[in-house]
Scaffold this motif. Structure first.
Motif, PDB file in Angstrom:
ATOM      1  N   ILE A  47       0.801  -1.134  -0.051  1.00  0.00           N
ATOM      2  CA  ILE A  47       0.029  -0.053   0.009  1.00  0.00           C
ATOM      3  C   ILE A  47       0.976   1.213   0.122  1.00  0.00           C
ATOM      4  CG2 ILE A  47      -1.559   1.298   1.345  1.00  0.00           C
ATOM      5  CD1 ILE A  47      -2.770  -1.415   2.424  1.00  0.00           C
ATOM      6  N   GLY A  48       1.813   1.170   0.685  1.00  0.00           N
ATOM      7  CA  GLY A  48       2.732   2.452   0.915  1.00  0.00           C
ATOM      8  C   GLY A  48       3.371   2.455  -0.340  1.00  0.00           C
ATOM      9  N   ALA A  49       4.159   1.398  -1.075  1.00  0.00           N
ATOM     10  CA  ALA A  49       4.548   1.606  -2.530  1.00  0.00           C
ATOM     11  C   ALA A  49       3.389   2.309  -3.608  1.00  0.00           C
ATOM     12  CB  ALA A  49       5.242   0.448  -2.871  1.00  0.00           C
ATOM     13  N   VAL A  50       2.434   1.663  -3.700  1.00  0.00           N
ATOM     14  CA  VAL A  50       1.353   2.165  -4.565  1.00  0.00           C
ATOM     15  C   VAL A  50       1.196   3.574  -4.247  1.00  0.00           C
ATOM     16  CG1 VAL A  50      -0.982   1.685  -5.289  1.00  0.00           C
ATOM     17  CG2 VAL A  50       0.426  -0.338  -4.853  1.00  0.00           C
ATOM     18  N   LYS A  51       0.937   3.869  -3.106  1.00  0.00           N
ATOM     19  CA  LYS A  51       0.542   5.339  -2.499  1.00  0.00           C
ATOM     20  C   LYS A  51       1.791   6.108  -3.030  1.00  0.00           C
ATOM     21  CE  LYS A  51      -1.755   8.007   0.911  1.00  0.00           C
ATOM     22  NZ  LYS A  51      -0.912   9.171   0.662  1.00  0.00           N
ATOM     23  N   GLY A  52       2.872   5.709  -2.714  1.00  0.00           N
ATOM     24  CA  GLY A  52       4.280   6.553  -3.259  1.00  0.00           C
ATOM     25  C   GLY A  52       3.999   6.947  -4.707  1.00  0.00           C
ATOM     26  N   ILE A  53       3.949   5.859  -5.426  1.00  0.00           N
ATOM     27  CA  ILE A  53       3.699   6.156  -6.954  1.00  0.00           C
ATOM     28  C   ILE A  53       2.638   7.107  -7.459  1.00  0.00           C
ATOM     29  CG2 ILE A  53       3.600   4.970  -9.337  1.00  0.00           C
ATOM     30  CD1 ILE A  53       4.621   2.383  -7.754  1.00  0.00           C
ATOM     31  N   TRP A  54       1.498   7.009  -6.516  1.00  0.00           N
ATOM     32  CA  TRP A  54       0.450   7.828  -6.847  1.00  0.00           C
ATOM     33  C   TRP A  54       0.970   9.266  -6.525  1.00  0.00           C
ATOM     34  CZ3 TRP A  54      -4.456   7.627  -9.071  1.00  0.00           C
ATOM     35  CH2 TRP A  54      -5.199   8.724  -8.988  1.00  0.00           C
ATOM     36  N   ASP A  55       1.389   9.420  -5.344  1.00  0.00           N
ATOM     37  CA  ASP A  55       1.789  10.719  -4.874  1.00  0.00           C
ATOM     38  C   ASP A  55       3.036  11.353  -5.813  1.00  0.00           C
ATOM     39  OD1 ASP A  55       0.102  10.488  -2.672  1.00  0.00           O
ATOM     40  OD2 ASP A  55       1.704   9.642  -1.666  1.00  0.00           O
ATOM     41  N   MET A  56       3.784  10.283  -6.244  1.00  0.00           N
ATOM     42  CA  MET A  56       4.953  10.923  -7.348  1.00  0.00           C
ATOM     43  C   MET A  56       4.369  11.529  -8.505  1.00  0.00           C
ATOM     44  SD  MET A  56       7.850  11.633  -7.678  1.00  0.00           S
ATOM     45  CE  MET A  56       8.838  10.590  -6.255  1.00  0.00           C
ATOM     46  N   VAL A  57       3.383  10.627  -9.095  1.00  0.00           N
ATOM     47  CA  VAL A  57       2.642  11.445 -10.159  1.00  0.00           C
ATOM     48  C   VAL A  57       1.972  12.436 -10.215  1.00  0.00           C
ATOM     49  CG1 VAL A  57       0.861  10.699 -11.979  1.00  0.00           C
ATOM     50  CG2 VAL A  57       2.581   8.989 -11.155  1.00  0.00           C
ATOM     51  N   HIS A  58       1.334  12.687  -9.005  1.00  0.00           N
ATOM     52  CA  HIS A  58       0.395  13.894  -8.954  1.00  0.00           C
ATOM     53  C   HIS A  58       1.267  15.191  -8.006  1.00  0.00           C
ATOM     54  CE1 HIS A  58      -2.871  11.158  -9.621  1.00  0.00           C
ATOM     55  NE2 HIS A  58      -3.586  11.902 -10.109  1.00  0.00           N
ATOM     56  N   HIS A  59       2.229  14.901  -7.690  1.00  0.00           N
ATOM     57  CA  HIS A  59       2.963  15.563  -6.671  1.00  0.00           C
ATOM     58  C   HIS A  59       4.593  15.212  -6.770  1.00  0.00           C
ATOM     59  CE1 HIS A  59      -0.713  17.171  -5.057  1.00  0.00           C
ATOM     60  NE2 HIS A  59      -0.884  15.975  -4.691  1.00  0.00           N
ATOM     61  N   PRO A  60       5.048  15.502  -8.045  1.00  0.00           N
ATOM     62  CA  PRO A  60       6.555  15.120  -8.101  1.00  0.00           C
ATOM     63  C   PRO A  60       7.543  15.658  -6.906  1.00  0.00           C
ATOM     64  CG  PRO A  60       5.569  16.184 -10.218  1.00  0.00           C
ATOM     65  CD  PRO A  60       4.653  16.431  -9.169  1.00  0.00           C
ATOM     66  N   PHE A  61       8.170  14.547  -6.590  1.00  0.00           N
ATOM     67  CA  PHE A  61       9.277  14.647  -5.525  1.00  0.00           C
ATOM     68  C   PHE A  61       8.753  15.057  -4.206  1.00  0.00           C
ATOM     69  CE2 PHE A  61      11.105  15.712  -9.799  1.00  0.00           C
ATOM     70  CZ  PHE A  61      12.348  14.663  -9.636  1.00  0.00           C
ATOM     71  N   TYR A  62       7.363  14.757  -4.128  1.00  0.00           N
ATOM     72  CA  TYR A  62       6.798  15.030  -2.604  1.00  0.00           C
ATOM     73  C   TYR A  62       6.068  13.925  -2.257  1.00  0.00           C
ATOM     74  CZ  TYR A  62       3.601  16.656   0.938  1.00  0.00           C
ATOM     75  OH  TYR A  62       2.635  16.933   2.151  1.00  0.00           O
ATOM     76  N   PHE A  63       6.615  13.253  -0.833  1.00  0.00           N
ATOM     77  CA  PHE A  63       5.783  11.977  -0.306  1.00  0.00           C
ATOM     78  C   PHE A  63       5.100  12.566   0.932  1.00  0.00           C
ATOM     79  CE2 PHE A  63       9.083  10.050  -2.711  1.00  0.00           C
ATOM     80  CZ  PHE A  63       8.539   9.025  -3.447  1.00  0.00           C
ATOM     81  N   PRO A  64       3.863  12.394   1.067  1.00  0.00           N
ATOM     82  CA  PRO A  64       3.404  13.018   2.217  1.00  0.00           C
ATOM     83  C   PRO A  64       3.755  12.088   3.522  1.00  0.00           C
ATOM     84  CG  PRO A  64       1.771  12.537   0.518  1.00  0.00           C
ATOM     85  CD  PRO A  64       3.036  12.180   0.016  1.00  0.00           C
ATOM     86  N   ALA A  65       3.653  12.622   4.713  1.00  0.00           N
ATOM     87  CA  ALA A  65       4.139  11.952   5.923  1.00  0.00           C
ATOM     88  C   ALA A  65       3.246  10.416   5.998  1.00  0.00           C
ATOM     89  CB  ALA A  65       3.567  12.547   6.997  1.00  0.00           C
ATOM     90  N   ASN A  66       2.016  10.468   5.480  1.00  0.00           N
ATOM     91  CA  ASN A  66       1.310   9.186   5.845  1.00  0.00           C
ATOM     92  C   ASN A  66       1.821   8.126   4.896  1.00  0.00           C
ATOM     93  OD1 ASN A  66       0.333  10.171   3.629  1.00  0.00           O
ATOM     94  ND2 ASN A  66      -1.916  10.152   4.353  1.00  0.00           N
ATOM     95  N   THR A  67       2.156   8.448   3.703  1.00  0.00           N
ATOM     96  CA  THR A  67       2.867   7.377   2.738  1.00  0.00           C
ATOM     97  C   THR A  67       4.108   6.859   3.466  1.00  0.00           C
ATOM     98  OG1 THR A  67       1.951   8.569   1.015  1.00  0.00           O
ATOM     99  CG2 THR A  67       3.721   6.968   0.369  1.00  0.00           C
TER     100      THR A  67
END
Length: 309
Positions: A263-283
């Protein structure tokens, strides 16, 4: 706990009996002798040498007095008295540790189990050396709190089956026979309460000891039930998880660890696509939690495999 033997009827025999029946007794004065008579009749007609160990768990009624009064009538009866209440698990553990028989039988003194069928359980162990435990699998539920107890026990049993990886027709039956030599290493794991029967079942299953299930009828108990739905149901499911963790921690810890990492990896990819070079704390928290749980799972498995037993 000091638990001295207070009485024994019959003559001393040099040869150890083949079967030891451990009978926990707590406030069973109105029917304990009926149960002793039923067990004695069945065993006398079976041809097996045996001893019946009736353990009074510091009863507050006349259970102990009635056992002592009836003792001369039953030459194979041995009475044990506890000076404080230790719980059914403590009774069964000490009774098994002190058993002289090669085969140990657990049952109850509340008239619920068909104790006249005890020789059948022993016979299955005698005839088939590959079977290490025979459990009386109840076909009905006649206990207290039936509307709550039946679904709760079903859920607990299904959790145990999933974690143990095999079918378990009856997880916590109080009627069972097993080889003492096989059970001896697991006796120290028995908790003091009702979940001791769950513990001995899972101990055998998790260590690849064959367990055979014999369908039995289950009667309404005589006297007042000592089962507390909330506390005892909680202890049952806690003991299931504890035993699986003790023998196979990867079964419990690795699935949630892998899910969190995925889940963390998938969410990280999703975050990278929508917000490049930014990983939210929950991810980051989800991903790291999965890694930490997975690390604990591997460490626990290493401890289990290096444990000398």
């Amino acid at each position: 706990m000091s638990t001295p033997e207070i009485g024994q009827s019959g003559t001393t025999v040099d040869e150890a009996p083949y079967v030891t029946i451990v009978l926990p007794c707590y406030n069973e004065q109105d029917h304990v002798i009926d149960e002793v008579e039923r067990i004695t009749r069945a065993m006398d007609s079976s041809g097996y040498t045996y001893e019946l160990v009736a353990v009074d768990d510091c009863s507050t009624d006349g259970t102990l007095a009635r056992l002592e009064e009836a003792a001369p009538r039953f030459p194979h009866l041995r009475i044990r008295a506890f000076h404080r209440n230790g719980g059914s698990g403590t009774v069964r553990r000490i009774g098994t540790q002190e058993a002289r028989g090669e085969i140990v039988v657990w049952t109850d003194a509340d008239m619920t189990y068909p104790n006249e069928r005890i020789p059948e359980l022993v016979q299955l162990l005698e005839k088939d050396a590959t079977i290490d435990q025979v459990v009386g699998a109840r076909t009905t539920e006649e206990g207290s709190h039936k509307l709550l107890r039946v679904p709760a026990k079903w859920v607990i049993r299904k959790v145990a089956e999933m974690l143990a990886g095999q079918r378990i027709p009856d997880l916590n039956s109080g009627l069972r026979a097993f080889r003492k030599s096989v059970a001896r290493p697991y006796l120290r794991l028995l908790p003091p309460g009702f979940s001791c029967v769950t513990t001995i079942t899972l101990s055998f299953l998790m260590n690849q000891h064959d367990v055979h299930y014999l369908p039995i009828e289950y009667a309404k108990r005589a006297g007042k039930s000592k089962f507390s739905f909330v506390s005892d149901a909680y202890r049952y499911i806690l003991q299931v998880l504890r035993m699986i963790m003790y023998f196979n921690p990867l079964k419990v810890l690795m699935p949630p660890a892998l899910w969190l990492v995925a889940i963390g990896a998938v969410k990280g990819i999703w975050d990278m696509v929508h917000h490049p070079f930014y990983f939210p704390a929950n991810t980051v928290m989800i991903f790291l939690s999965g890694l930490l749980i997975g690390s604990v799972a591997l460490l626990a498995d290493l401890i289990v495999r290096s444990r000398g037993e």
